[in-house]
Design a protein around this motif. Structure first.
Motif: not given
Length: 661
Positions: A504-513
């Protein structure tokens, strides 16, 4: 760099005012519509009410027994104790213990509102035998009843229920006192397991219970925890091998004990685990002995799979001991301020006597909160159909001027529904409600939005919508609606933040999106990877579980490369080093030593270690494994949170963040 001493922390920040309610014990606590209701020994059939778990008013008389199975002293109001209060299908249920006969009895009464009056549906016989009842509803809607029965000591039993009025099948023996352990410290041995209270969290079941004798002459009454895979799966093998709460002189960490002149608090008992006012925190309400027996409150945390309890706390004990956090937006509709100050409305809405009423018979009416949009939030309302006819009611969310979500109840076909992008291409899902669904009573509707992934709960029941997702990280504005019916709403709260684990972990983005999502073991990052999630409010609490094969860390604050706070942990989680930049200026590095907990229910290699940060406008307060490390001063900006792996793979799980208004 100024590191704030522990002794000053509580003086500068509000501390929970323990004890919060003297002269009461063996109570049950109900959380409903933004308030808490407490009843038990010392309330004489009355109920105390609180909006914050700290300040209580009352008692307001709610119940007196009128039945054929109690008599004499056992029939008086003073004998009503070990209560359990629960809202099920629009009806409030009260279960209580009665010292009637050598083997004791349990009663049952019902009411139309939390303050009663409660009435007994059956007058001739008790509901069940023995003591300490709890009625628990699982996420699938099934009911279970927990009690304590007498045999070779006090033993905890569980049993299915057909409905709140009816027990089914035979009771199952669950927990028995464990000989030659902390559960049998009293002489002669008192074989006691009692006071069960069960919650479900992260698809796991937890029972908090008491062991040893409650009498002050022994002083060993304490709380334990057992875990299980199912509501009736509790066994001695699932018990933690240590108490989670007893005397405040029992150190949670090596070498961490109160000062000698700190008053002792002990004999902790009759636990109630409830969500805090913001709908995300967990709090334990329990009694304990200092100079007299009284009610206390303390934070409860889930460190991965492990339930960890702070306390017993007192204002005299140094450190950060906060009061329960309030929601980002909170309206009980009982104030004198005009409705327009906090709500934008389409259609006819009226506030009166603690209720917001919607006249939606002629079409859809909407009310939107006047607060900032949020991509991650928890909202709750208590709603009631206006009676007669069909119609829909529930909660709504907008992205700009576009209606994004409707979630609620539809009386026309007796369903709950979730509609993403109403009128668009996302579609609507429906879940059938029970045939006997009570359309006349109040129901709690809870919506969790984590980066566009929605979870909807009706009371304790998780409604299984399979496609409950929209675009990630899209900020929305929440509110209420009614369509084709009159409706009333007893409260509305919304807290910016999220709680996530595993897949259920979501919404985390790298610096590149590029989005990174969680899996079975949480959110795993390879060496050199970092991810971010936000935006965040100015003040918040951020906690997570970490398992590392090397060096990694978190950014409790990350605006850009000129404004960030970084916490780096080593492979063994023995040191945590702070570094960062503010307004482009490097901040002095500070290293903290992590004291390992004496007791752990799960090995760190599997369950990980807990890291927590409380961010205020002018400081960061750091915690590791429940132990306060220290404080970093600085006016850190509104920002994002970040995670990174530096040397070796790191996995992050059980990630919780919520605003502190």
């Amino acid at each position: 760099m100024n590191i704030l001493s522990f002794a000053v922390t509580c003086a500068l920040l509000l501390c929970a005012p323990n004890p919060v309610l003297p002269g009461t014990n063996d109570v049950g606590v109900l959380r409903h519509a933004g308030k808490y209701y407490l009843m038990g020994m010392g309330t004489s059939g009355g109920i105390y009410v609180s909006g914050d778990l700290s300040n209580w008013s009352g008692p307001h008389h709610a119940f007196s027994m009128e039945n054929a199975w109690t008599e004499g002293p056992s029939a008086t109001d003073e004998n009503i104790h070990a209560c359990d209060l629960v809202l099920l299908n629009g009806v409030f249920h009260l279960y209580w213990s009665v010292n009637h006969g050598e083997l004791r009895q349990i009663g049952h009464a019902v009411g139309d509102n939390p303050l009663g009056p409660y009435r007994e549906p059956a007058h001739d016989v008790p509901f069940d035998g023995r003591i300490d009842p709890q009625c628990f509803q699982d996420a699938d809607g099934r009911l279970y009843f927990y009690t304590v029965k007498f045999g070779m000591g006090n033993i905890i039993w569980g049993q299915p229920m057909a409905d709140p009025w009816t027990l089914t099948d035979k009771p199952v023996r669950l927990l028995t006192p464990s000989r030659d352990t902390w559960e049998t410290l009293d002489q002669p041995p008192q074989f006691v397991n009692e006071g069960p209270f069960v919650v479900r969290h992260r698809d796991r079941y937890y029972m908090v219970y008491n062991a040893n004798h409650t009498s002050r002459q022994f002083g060993n009454y304490a709380l334990g925890v057992a875990e299980a895979d199912t509501p009736l799966g509790f066994k001695n093998a699932g018990k933690y091998p240590f108490p989670v709460l007893r005397s405040n002189r029992d150190p949670k960490h090596e070498g961490v004990t109160p000062e000698p002149d700190t008053p002792e608090v002990k004999n902790c008992g009759q636990p109630n685990l409830v969500r805090g006012p913001n709908g995300i925190e967990w709090w334990l309400v329990y009694f304990a002995d200092q100079q007299r027996r009284a009610q206390y409150i303390d934070r409860a945390h889930f460190f991965g799979r492990e339930l960890y309890i702070e306390g017993p706390t007192l204002a005299e004990i140094p450190g950060y001991q906060p009061v329960p956090a309030i929601p980002s937006f909170w309206d009980l509709f009982d104030g004198s301020e005009p409705l327009d100050e906090r709500w934008s409305r389409d259609g006819a809405w009226q506030k009166e006597n603690g209720v917001l009423r919607a006249a939606g018979e002629e079409g859809a009416v909407f009310a939107r909160t006047k607060m900032a949009d949020a991509a991650h939030y928890v909202s709750e309302t208590v709603l009631r159909h206006g009676g007669g006819g069909a119609g829909r009611l529930g909660v709504a969310a907008w992205r700009g001027n576009d209606l994004l979500l409707l979630a609620g109840l539809d009386r026309a076909d007796n369903t709950a529904f979730l509609n993403l992008c109403p009128g668009g291409t996302c579609g609507e899902e429906r879940v059938s409600l029970p045939p006997d669904f009570n359309w006349d009573g109040p129901h709690t509707l809870r919506v969790e939005n984590n980066a566009g992934q929605f979870a909807v709960h009706l009371g304790a029941v998780l409604l299984k919508f399979t496609g409950a997702r929209t675009e990630k990280n899209q900020p929305v504005q929440a509110g209420l609606f009614a369509e084709g019916c009159a409706a009333s709403f007893d409260s509305f709260l919304l807290t910016h933040g999220w709680e996530e684990w595993g897949a259920g972990i979501r919404g985390w983005e790298t610096r590149e999106g590029r989005e990174q999502k969680g899996g079975k073991d949480g959110l795993a990052l390879a060496p050199g990877e970092s991810v971010f999630k936000g935006g965040l409010p100015l003040q918040y609490e951020f906690s997570l579980q970490v398992r590392s094969e090397g060096v990694g860390g978190v950014y409790p604050v990350y605006r850009d490369e000129d404004n960030y706070a970084c916490l780096t942990f080593d492979r063994d989680f023995t040191t945590i080093r702070f570094s960062g930049r503010r307004h482009g200026q490097p901040q002095p590095s500070v290293e903290f030593s992590v004291r390992k907990r004496i007791h752990r229910a799960h090995d760190a290699a599997v369950n990980g270690d807990n890291l927590r940060v409380v961010k205020f406008g002018d400081r960061l307060i750091l915690f590791a494994e429940g132990y306060e490390l220290g404080t970093i001063m600085g006016d850190w900006p509104v920002s994002r949170a970040g995670l990174f792996a530096e040397k070796g793979r790191c996995a992050f799980d059980g990630i919780t963040l919520y605003e502190l208004p």
